[in-house]
Design an enzyme around this catalytic site. Sequence first.
Site, PDB file in Angstrom:
ATOM      1  N   GLY A  11       0.670  -1.170   0.032  1.00 20.06           N
ATOM      2  CA  GLY A  11       0.003  -0.383   0.305  1.00 20.06           C
ATOM      3  C   GLY A  11       0.568   1.219   0.072  1.00 20.06           C
ATOM      4  N   SER A  12       1.568   1.017  -0.583  1.00 20.60           N
ATOM      5  CA  SER A  12       2.783   2.534  -0.639  1.00 20.60           C
ATOM      6  C   SER A  12       2.806   3.136  -1.541  1.00 20.60           C
ATOM      7  CB  SER A  12       4.188   2.167  -0.748  1.00 20.60           C
ATOM      8  OG  SER A  12       4.744   1.761  -1.390  1.00 20.60           O
ATOM      9  N   ASN A  13       2.170   2.859  -2.626  1.00 26.08           N
ATOM     10  CA  ASN A  13       1.180   3.919  -3.194  1.00 26.08           C
ATOM     11  C   ASN A  13       0.149   4.873  -2.815  1.00 26.08           C
ATOM     12  OD1 ASN A  13       2.534   3.974  -6.402  1.00 26.08           O
ATOM     13  ND2 ASN A  13       2.906   1.818  -5.901  1.00 26.08           N
ATOM     14  N   MET A  82      -4.185  -7.236  -6.899  1.00 23.57           N
ATOM     15  CA  MET A  82      -3.375  -8.248  -7.172  1.00 23.57           C
ATOM     16  C   MET A  82      -4.820  -9.474  -7.650  1.00 23.57           C
ATOM     17  SD  MET A  82      -0.218  -7.731  -7.174  1.00 23.57           S
ATOM     18  CE  MET A  82       0.821  -8.859  -8.528  1.00 23.57           C
ATOM     19  N   ILE A  85      -9.982  -7.589 -12.738  1.00 23.10           N
ATOM     20  CA  ILE A  85     -10.891  -6.827 -12.731  1.00 23.10           C
ATOM     21  C   ILE A  85     -11.462  -7.085 -14.026  1.00 23.10           C
ATOM     22  CG2 ILE A  85     -12.638  -4.966 -12.417  1.00 23.10           C
ATOM     23  CD1 ILE A  85     -10.987  -3.860 -11.029  1.00 23.10           C
ATOM     24  N   ASN A  99      -4.949   2.915 -13.161  1.00 21.63           N
ATOM     25  CA  ASN A  99      -3.996   2.140 -12.459  1.00 21.63           C
ATOM     26  C   ASN A  99      -2.417   1.946 -12.249  1.00 21.63           C
ATOM     27  OD1 ASN A  99      -3.350  -1.279 -11.980  1.00 21.63           O
ATOM     28  ND2 ASN A  99      -2.667  -1.548 -14.006  1.00 21.63           N
ATOM     29  N   HIS A 101       1.288   0.854 -13.716  1.00 20.99           N
ATOM     30  CA  HIS A 101       2.003  -0.196 -13.528  1.00 20.99           C
ATOM     31  C   HIS A 101       3.587   0.049 -13.319  1.00 20.99           C
ATOM     32  CE1 HIS A 101       2.742  -4.262 -15.223  1.00 20.99           C
ATOM     33  NE2 HIS A 101       3.449  -3.790 -16.109  1.00 20.99           N
TER      34      HIS A 101
HETATM   35  C1  GRF Z   1       3.638  -0.768  -7.523  1.00 22.20           C
HETATM   36  O1  GRF Z   1       4.603  -1.037  -7.860  1.00 22.20           O
HETATM   37  C2  GRF Z   1       2.929  -1.013  -8.167  1.00 22.20           C
HETATM   38  O2  GRF Z   1       3.134  -0.630  -9.389  1.00 22.20           O
HETATM   39  C3  GRF Z   1       2.227  -2.524  -9.263  1.00 22.20           C
HETATM   40  O3  GRF Z   1       1.925  -2.627  -7.171  1.00 22.20           O
HETATM   41  C4  GRF Z   1       2.877  -1.940  -6.830  1.00 22.20           C
HETATM   42  C5  GRF Z   1       2.703  -2.175  -5.755  1.00 22.20           C
HETATM   43  O4  GRF Z   1       2.449  -1.627  -4.545  1.00 22.20           O
HETATM   44  N1  GRF Z   1       0.701  -2.387  -9.000  1.00 22.20           N
HETATM   45  P1  GRF Z   1       2.718  -0.806  -2.942  1.00 22.20           P
HETATM   46  O5  GRF Z   1       1.796  -2.040  -2.460  1.00 22.20           O
HETATM   47  O6  GRF Z   1       1.448   0.350  -3.609  1.00 22.20           O
HETATM   48  O7  GRF Z   1       3.301  -0.937  -1.690  1.00 22.20           O
END
Ligand code: GRF
Length: 187
Positions: A11-13, A82, A85, A99, A101
């Site tokens: 969940g860092s994003n 993961m 959809i 999304n 990526h």
């Molecule tokens: C990120 O690299 C995103 O681009 C990909 O999965 C990773 C998720 O990282 N789809 P986080 O869970 O947001 O830390």
Amino acid sequence: MITCVLASGNGSNFEALVNNGVKVDLLITNKPNAYCLERAKNLNIKAVVVESLGQDHLSYEQAVLQVLKDNQVELILLAGYMKIIKETILDVYEGMIINIHPSYLPDFKGAHAIKEAYEAQVEYSGVTVHIIDKNIDEGVYLAQEKVMLDPSDTLDEFEAKIHQVEYQLYHQTVKQFIKERKLWKEH
Ligand code: GRF
């Protein structure tokens, strides 16, 4: 615009979106032990677990859709989600699921994009923010940024560089998308 993040892991994003001013109203995760739940708690954001394990994809998606509807969600942001959809959600939210990526698409689709790019010793990989469609890691690209692979980079270093770009590109792109949608609606 009522916005939901779907995440399955760290969940860092998700956190970077929130900390950079994207208003996130809800987090949904399919993993009861995912660290993104901890982040939601610390950020004071409502979180709902819809466990995917042990149920077929259709029932799972229907359950997620119900939560989305109950919360009047208009925009969905995927952040390390993961699950694929499918139509149940896609048909209702067409054009409104974004999304991120970790590659310069169309290169290196799939779940191991950073490692594969590193192992191929590419000159660069990158980050793509896109609207999703029924094909995995396809759909309209909203933004792309290259990340150079330095021959001296370790995999960890390369990964860190990609994540740093993600944390900036995602919130900028989402804010722009919301702005454009609002302008478009006003016309
Ligand atoms: C990120 O690299 C995103 O681009 C990909 O999965 C990773 C998720 O990282 N789809 P986080 O869970 O947001 O830390």
